[in-house]
Design an enzyme around this catalytic site. Sequence first.
Site, PDB file in Angstrom:
ATOM      1  N   PRO A  16     -22.761 -40.887  31.544  1.00  0.00           N
ATOM      2  CA  PRO A  16     -21.734 -41.556  32.356  1.00  0.00           C
ATOM      3  C   PRO A  16     -21.758 -41.008  33.777  1.00  0.00           C
ATOM      4  CG  PRO A  16     -20.832 -40.653  30.316  1.00  0.00           C
ATOM      5  CD  PRO A  16     -22.189 -40.077  30.466  1.00  0.00           C
ATOM      6  N   ALA A  18     -19.768 -41.722  37.522  1.00  0.00           N
ATOM      7  CA  ALA A  18     -18.714 -42.458  38.217  1.00  0.00           C
ATOM      8  C   ALA A  18     -19.301 -43.338  39.311  1.00  0.00           C
ATOM      9  CB  ALA A  18     -17.706 -41.486  38.814  1.00  0.00           C
ATOM     10  N   GLN A  70     -16.765 -43.100  27.484  1.00  0.00           N
ATOM     11  CA  GLN A  70     -16.492 -41.676  27.657  1.00  0.00           C
ATOM     12  C   GLN A  70     -15.071 -41.484  28.168  1.00  0.00           C
ATOM     13  OE1 GLN A  70     -17.786 -38.835  30.841  1.00  0.00           O
ATOM     14  NE2 GLN A  70     -18.993 -37.952  29.175  1.00  0.00           N
ATOM     15  N   CYS A 101     -17.497 -32.467  33.524  1.00  0.00           N
ATOM     16  CA  CYS A 101     -17.314 -32.833  34.931  1.00  0.00           C
ATOM     17  C   CYS A 101     -16.940 -31.599  35.752  1.00  0.00           C
ATOM     18  CB  CYS A 101     -16.232 -33.900  35.066  1.00  0.00           C
ATOM     19  SG  CYS A 101     -16.015 -34.472  36.770  1.00  0.00           S
ATOM     20  N   LYS A 141     -19.673 -33.986  25.605  1.00  0.00           N
ATOM     21  CA  LYS A 141     -20.651 -33.527  26.595  1.00  0.00           C
ATOM     22  C   LYS A 141     -20.010 -32.371  27.358  1.00  0.00           C
ATOM     23  CE  LYS A 141     -23.790 -35.261  30.204  1.00  0.00           C
ATOM     24  NZ  LYS A 141     -23.400 -34.481  31.398  1.00  0.00           N
ATOM     25  N   ASN A 203     -29.442 -32.022  28.554  1.00  0.00           N
ATOM     26  CA  ASN A 203     -29.218 -32.742  29.806  1.00  0.00           C
ATOM     27  C   ASN A 203     -29.510 -31.791  30.966  1.00  0.00           C
ATOM     28  OD1 ASN A 203     -26.328 -33.708  31.689  1.00  0.00           O
ATOM     29  ND2 ASN A 203     -28.249 -34.798  31.648  1.00  0.00           N
ATOM     30  N   GLY A 204     -30.135 -32.332  31.998  1.00  0.00           N
ATOM     31  CA  GLY A 204     -30.392 -31.548  33.194  1.00  0.00           C
ATOM     32  C   GLY A 204     -31.851 -31.544  33.589  1.00  0.00           C
ATOM     33  N   ASP A 205     -32.131 -32.061  34.788  1.00  0.00           N
ATOM     34  CA  ASP A 205     -33.479 -32.047  35.370  1.00  0.00           C
ATOM     35  C   ASP A 205     -34.494 -32.867  34.570  1.00  0.00           C
ATOM     36  OD1 ASP A 205     -32.366 -30.459  37.275  1.00  0.00           O
ATOM     37  OD2 ASP A 205     -33.397 -28.614  36.695  1.00  0.00           O
TER      38      ASP A 205
END
Length: 369
Positions: A16, A18, A70, A101, A141, A203-205
């Site tokens: 997700p 924004a 989410q 977040c 998450k 998650n990440g890169d």
Amino acid sequence: MKIGPLEVWPPVVLAPMAGITNAPFRVLCREQGAGLFVCEMITTRALVERNPKTMRMIRFADSERPRSIQLYGVDPEIVGRAVKMIAEEDLADHVDLNFGCPVPKVTRRGGGSALPYKRNLLRRILRAAVGNAGALPVTMKMRKGIDDDHLTYLDAGRIAVEEGVAAIALHGRTARQHYGGVADWEAIRRLKEAVTDIPVLGNGDIWSADDAVRMVAETGCDGVVVGRGCLGRPWLFKDLENAFDGSAERARPTLGEVADTMARHAEGLTECFDIERYAIADFRKHVGWYLKGFTVGADLRRELATAESLDGLSSSLARLERDQPWPPNTDTPRGKSGERDRVHLPDGWLDDPYDCVVPQDAESDISGG
């Protein structure tokens, strides 16, 4: 990968984002490959209040199945009411909870990546969500923690399993890192070693499909969550499907094909928002991502990034060099980056990691979506 009753293949989730993962963008991504495609973050308070803006944000295109929402929330009671509303009114097929977040307006209220530090409050929220979800799977998450001195992901993973969460996604950064530095894939590996009963997603890169396959191989995670890597690149999901199916084929659209996708994206936003001027203004942020690496003159780039109507955008797109091939070396970071000096938290937030006090007016300044 199995998330509750949902069979997910390839094991890929659209993160997700924004202002990004609204229905028009999700449709473009879904056309390229399968997986779970999650809507923009929705505040639980706004949902239970049936805020008009929020109700528009949870609209799904007819082609979208399964539907994923989410939720962001800090108050267990309101989170439970929101999840119950989704389940009873058939608003979605899957609920994800946001504990990742890092933006100040969220963390200063104790939400997002700040919340897992309060272990018992996290437990109450998860229990309320799962208890009101019926047959819907509930996932979460999160990030590694607030900063390197306040890591929470292993405790949060254990609590999630105990409370019946169907899967966990870990962004390998702390809240203080924001989107800077390098994602810690080793933390994803450690979480997967600690959590064996449910899927763990990394998650990440992930800037390319090969990155995703490498993450799974290096960490043992069950799937991946893709965020900034797909900005301006919905066809990344075709690459991901091919990669997880063992194919070396990768999408390499020409500039003309990219332009056609840009036009469809803008048209979809116009249908979604109803007001053309607003939709085109919303689309402008995508222009640089779509054109990354291509040779496009400064004047034409400026025209595309300042278009005020569909006709104006179409006229500018028509001037692009349609035969220009996909540029090399574009599997690089996209979107926002950089670390923060500190994480904004409620007063005294770090004093006791086990209290269950919900900060006053926890969602007051972000109600509405």
